[in-house]
Write a protein that holds these residues in place. Structure first.
Motif, short mmCIF file in Angstrom:
data_model
loop_
_atom_site.label_atom_id
_atom_site.label_comp_id
_atom_site.label_asym_id
_atom_site.label_seq_id
_atom_site.Cartn_x
_atom_site.Cartn_y
_atom_site.Cartn_z
N ILE A 169 0.86 -1.18 0.00
CA ILE A 169 0.00 0.00 0.00
C ILE A 169 0.90 1.23 0.00
O ILE A 169 1.72 1.40 0.90
N ILE A 170 0.75 2.08 -1.00
CA ILE A 170 1.49 3.32 -1.05
C ILE A 170 0.59 4.44 -0.53
O ILE A 170 -0.42 4.77 -1.14
N GLY A 171 0.97 4.99 0.62
CA GLY A 171 0.21 6.09 1.20
C GLY A 171 -0.73 5.65 2.30
O GLY A 171 -1.51 4.73 2.13
N ILE A 172 -0.61 6.30 3.45
CA ILE A 172 -1.53 6.05 4.57
C ILE A 172 -2.36 7.30 4.75
O ILE A 172 -1.88 8.32 5.24
N HIS A 177 -5.48 3.83 5.24
CA HIS A 177 -5.65 3.29 6.59
C HIS A 177 -6.79 2.28 6.65
O HIS A 177 -6.79 1.38 7.50
N LEU A 178 -7.77 2.39 5.73
CA LEU A 178 -8.83 1.39 5.65
C LEU A 178 -8.34 0.15 4.92
O LEU A 178 -8.66 -0.98 5.31
N ALA A 203 0.80 2.70 11.38
CA ALA A 203 0.57 1.68 10.35
C ALA A 203 0.64 0.29 10.95
O ALA A 203 -0.19 -0.59 10.64
N LEU A 204 1.62 0.06 11.81
CA LEU A 204 1.75 -1.26 12.43
C LEU A 204 0.58 -1.56 13.36
O LEU A 204 0.09 -2.68 13.43
#
Length: 338
Positions: A169-172, A177-178, A203-204
């Motif tokens: 996933i590129i970008g949070i 985040h979903l 993220a973790l």
């Protein structure tokens, strides 16, 4: 058509780009229409694009059904429902019959049709076709952003990703985040790439197995020396040079852009052909998939990271400014005062 009238306080775009408040009267109900008291509305960047259009902003709505037309079969007064980008589809074309109804050529959608039906209002009138039952255990704060942000990432995930896949996933942000939560709950190995090192722990905690800060990479993601990726979701708001991440992709892997940007999407031609990779576009989820997304989220504890604002001119402008500046973490939700 019912002769009852319903008064709605609405927040609309305008030619000047200013949000304006107006009172609008819905004159009765057609057989397939529903009146809803709005209890929450998510804010999406599409609303920013629509600021110069004379329409009611908002397409991530949740509310309580107040009245139904004579032909409604699936919702009743008192139901809690949500709605998103689409208001209706023809239900007879090959796309509707083939469970790809978002691609219906006769669809009515936010920004194009039904300019008086947005969710930044206290009362909304919608067609029954694209209303969704919100699970009782799900909060309005979770439900509203799932109506667009959630359904944008859900369909490409369940159609392309297997539980044993290694998914990047590129970008949070509002989408990323979903996506992390959906993928981890499905059992995928989730790898997050971000230019913001401060988002590592976040993220973790959301379920990522790995986090890689890519800020300052001199060449491409191959510098990271990581195990290759099966699927890659691009949820960043800015366009990334596609060739940057080809070195970390497996042969026959898939890249799925989720965010929308102007201009062309360019890939390394020879490398794309020789690796047999796929570039997969995706719109929002079909109706059945979207309802299942809500049920999955409620059952598995998927939650939206959201900032709340009052649904007033001041509150909406504050939320829009934060969204435009990239400071929203991660979805804005407007709550009516009454």
């Amino acid at each position: 058509m019912s002769s009852t009238t319903y008064e709605s306080i609405q927040f609309r775009g305008s030619p000047s780009g200013e949000v304006v408040q107006k009172t609008f009267t819905y004159d009765g109900l057609a057989p397939n229409e529903v009146i809803i008291k709005v209890t929450a509305s998510g804010l999406c960047f599409t609303d920013v694009h629509m600021l110069r259009s004379d329409l009611v902003l908002g397409h991530e709505g949740v509310g309580i059904v107040q009245a139904v037309g004579s032909g409604c079969k699936n919702v009743k007064v008192g139901d809690r429902v949500g709605w998103g980008y689409l208001n209706s589809t023809c239900q007879t074309c090959e796309y509707c019959l083939g469970s790809d109804d978002p691609y219906c050529p006769q669809k009515e959608q936010f920004g194009v049709n039904n300019h008086d039906c947005g969710s930044l209002s206290n009362i909304a009138k919608r067609k029954e076709d694209w209303l969704f039952k919100v699970p009782p255990e799900m909060s309005d704060i979770d439900a509203a952003p799932l109506m667009c942000g959630g359904t944008t990432v859900w369909s490409p995930i369940i159609r392309n990703c297997k539980p044993f896949d290694r998914v990047g996933i590129i970008g949070i942000g509002g989408l990323g985040h979903l996506a992390i939560q959906f993928l981890r709950k499905m059992g995928c190995d989730v790898v997050v790439f971000s230019t913001d090192a401060s988002k590592r722990e976040e993220a973790l905690s959301l379920g990522a197995n790995e986090f890689h800060c890519v800020k300052g990479l001199q060449k491409d993601y191959g510098e990271l020396g990581i195990k290759p990726i099966d699927k890659l979701l691009i949820s960043a708001s800015s366009k990334i040079p596609m060739g940057q991440f080809y070195p970390i992709m497996k042969p026959r892997s898939t890249i799925i852009p989720l965010s929308v940007a102007d201009g062309d999407l360019t890939v390394p031609y020879t490398q794309h052909v020789l690796t047999g990779m796929a570039l997969q576009g995706s719109f929002i989820s079909p109706k059945l998939e979207q309802q299942r997304m809500l049920e999955f989220s409620a059952r598995n504890g998927v939650h939206v990271m959201a900032e709340k604002f009052p649904m007033t001119l001041k509150g909406i402008n504050e939320a829009l400014e934060k969204l435009k500046n990239g400071k929203m973490r991660y979805r804005g939700v407007l709550i009516p005062e009454n």
